[in-house]
Design an enzyme around this catalytic site. Structure first.
Site, short mmCIF file in Angstrom:
data_model
loop_
_atom_site.label_atom_id
_atom_site.label_comp_id
_atom_site.label_asym_id
_atom_site.label_seq_id
_atom_site.Cartn_x
_atom_site.Cartn_y
_atom_site.Cartn_z
N GLU A 98 0.84 -1.21 0.00
CA GLU A 98 0.00 0.00 0.00
C GLU A 98 0.86 1.24 0.00
O GLU A 98 1.86 1.32 0.72
CB GLU A 98 -0.88 -0.05 1.26
CG GLU A 98 -1.75 1.16 1.49
CD GLU A 98 -2.61 1.05 2.75
OE1 GLU A 98 -2.75 -0.07 3.30
OE2 GLU A 98 -3.14 2.09 3.18
N GLU A 157 -2.88 10.74 2.54
CA GLU A 157 -4.05 10.82 3.41
C GLU A 157 -4.16 12.20 4.04
O GLU A 157 -3.15 12.86 4.29
CB GLU A 157 -3.99 9.76 4.52
CG GLU A 157 -4.25 8.37 4.00
CD GLU A 157 -4.30 7.34 5.11
OE1 GLU A 157 -5.32 6.64 5.22
OE2 GLU A 157 -3.31 7.25 5.86
N TRP A 170 -13.76 8.51 4.36
CA TRP A 170 -14.28 7.53 5.33
C TRP A 170 -14.30 8.07 6.75
O TRP A 170 -13.53 8.95 7.11
CB TRP A 170 -13.54 6.21 5.22
CG TRP A 170 -12.07 6.24 5.42
CD1 TRP A 170 -11.13 6.62 4.50
CD2 TRP A 170 -11.34 5.85 6.59
NE1 TRP A 170 -9.87 6.48 5.03
CE2 TRP A 170 -9.97 6.01 6.30
CE3 TRP A 170 -11.71 5.36 7.83
CZ2 TRP A 170 -8.97 5.72 7.23
CZ3 TRP A 170 -10.71 5.06 8.77
CH2 TRP A 170 -9.36 5.24 8.45
N THR A 205 -6.89 5.58 16.21
CA THR A 205 -7.41 5.95 14.89
C THR A 205 -8.27 7.21 15.00
O THR A 205 -8.16 8.13 14.19
CB THR A 205 -8.24 4.79 14.31
OG1 THR A 205 -7.44 3.62 14.28
CG2 THR A 205 -8.75 5.11 12.93
#
Ligand code: NAG
Ligand code: NAG
Ligand code: NAG
Ligand code: NAG
Ligand code: NAG
Ligand code: NAG
Ligand code: NAG
Length: 362
Positions: A165, A169, A257, A268
């Site tokens: 990946e 972001e 998201w 998170t």
């Protein structure tokens, strides 16, 4: 980040037949009756064998359908005609569609000019699009306006079937910075590989060009054409001599998201700027949070140029976790192509070597 993935399996489970749905991982491969390990870690057939299907966790290395080969392109969003709005209808035909909407809702905000909005609502759990084609090294630039709300994450990434990946972001309300990151096969390192790049003009109000320049030996992140970070593959080698560096074909994904919701890990939520305020004036006014995409340019740079008959990437029989081998192939990427296309007179009449190959084996 992996977190959007966690939101999706529920949908997939709902579509399972009783023969399917066992979980799969490195030590528990899928059975032959449901040979494909989906990107969410469930065994099945059909769509489970398409985008993100993990060959290392499937029944055999060739259970997943081959990955559509990279094609350089300039994607614009004057309308949504190249985006399949329901991924469950996707059959693997990357000529027919450039993108799939995997989850959530999208809008075209300017049908005459063109920008794609990906929406987040309290109910939809976020929105993600994926490219139908894979990139096996190359350069991707996306012109994006990000979100600006605590707990809401905008992401532009490449993600491979074995979870290599590469990320851009934008977590939360910090609209003067962008974060770069990368992961090798989904492995979460003790020390994050993430970095923050500041000094941008408001990323919500202004389009910026964010580039992932992924080459066999170096990975470079650029903003508006200027390099902000360079990683050498040789700098990622661990004590066992394994380069923890992305090497496998990857889809391009853009998403918005909800990281800041109850139930997500505290780290998170904090990273994303806290719990989402669904009473935010922007949300109340529009009825959703959103990110805007104006264009995405892809320049492939396969280590070897594909011959014209190449359609796909496959994992080679000598693939191991530490060294996935990737080959070009002539095999179809299309689910059910066997029954649908052997009888196609054009295919039989056009009996090139590649055509015969398809007829014999699919
Ligand atoms: C792999 O899957 C099996 C079967 O579902 C499960 O028992 C096992 O705990 C899983 N292993 C890991 C590492 O997740
Ligand atoms: C997508 O298509 C499937 C199968 O036709 C259908 O069950 C599902 O409701 C559709 N999803 C959406 C969001 O339209
Ligand atoms: C894939 O889609 C293209 C464009 O719609 C179409 O021409 C082609 O026949 C399709 N291929 C197969 C094998 O279905
Ligand atoms: C729509 O897009 C075109 C072309 O980019 C642009 O000229 C026009 O101003 C846009 N219209 C609106 C309402 O944003
Ligand atoms: C994509 O390429 C076209 C043609 O060179 C250029 O006009 C456009 O600005 C590029 N878009 C991005 C996001 O790089
Ligand atoms: C695996 O096979 C491919 C060709 O099939 C080859 O290019 C590659 O070097 C091999 N890798 C290893 C580790 O042997
Ligand atoms: C595709 O088929 C042709 C003709 O049989 C063959 O020469 C070529 O090596 C094949 N390419 C790949 C990547 O398998």
């Amino acid at each position: 980040m992996l977190s959007l993935l966690l939101l999706i399996p529920l949908i997939q489970l709902a579509t399972l037949s009783s023969a399917q749905g066992t979980t799969c991982n490195a030590t528990s491969l899928c059975p032959s009756s449901a040979p494909c390990c989906s990107e969410f870690g469930y065994c099945g057939t059909g769509e489970f064998c398409l985008g993100g299907c993990n060959p290392l966790h499937s029944h055999s290395l060739d259970s997943c359908l081959p990955n559509p080969v990279c094609k350089s392109a300039q994607h614009v969003f004057t309308d949504n005609s190249r985006i399949l709005s329901n991924v469950t209808h996707f059959d693997g035909n990357a000529t027919e569609w450039d993108w799939t909407l995997d989850k959530g809702n999208m809008l075209n905000t300017n049908t005459s000019g063109g920008e794609l909005a990906l929406l987040l609502t309290k109910d939809n759990g976020g929105t993600r699009i994926s490219s139908t084609r894979y990139l096996h090294y190359g350069t991707v630039t996306a012109r994006i306006k990000t979100g600006r709300w605590g707990g809401v994450v905008t992401a532009f990434i490449t993600m491979s079937s074995v979870k290599d990946e590469i990320d851009w972001e934008w977590p939360g309300a910090k609209t003067t910075e962008a974060q770069s990151n990368y992961f090798w096969q989904g492995f979460i390192p003790a020390q994050t590989n993430g970095a923050t790049h500041g000094g941008l003009t408001d990323t919500f109000s202004n389009y910026h060009d964010y580039t992932i320049d992924w080459q066999p030996d170096t990975l470079t992140w650029l903003i508006d054409g200027g390099v902000v970070r360079t990683l050498k593959k040789s700098d990622t080698v661990n004590s066992n001599g394994i380069a923890l560096y992305p090497t496998t074909p990857a889809r391009i994904q853009i998403s918005l998201w909800p990281a800041g919701i109850e139930g997500n890990p505290q780290g998170t939520v904090q990273w994303a700027g806290g719990i989402i305020n669904w009473n935010d004036p922007d949300y109340v006014a529009a009825g959703h949070f959103y990110t805007l995409i104006q264009s995405i340019n892809v320049t492939c740079n396969d280590p070897v140029n594909p011959s014209p008959d190449v359609t796909s990437y496959v994992y080679t029989p000598n693939t191991t976790t530490s060294t996935p081998g990737i080959d070009f192939s002539n095999k179809t990427t299309i689910n059910g192509a066997a029954s649908g296309h052997v009888t196609n007179p054009l295919l039989i009449l056009g009996a090139t070597a590649a055509g015969l190959f398809l007829i014999q084996f699919f």
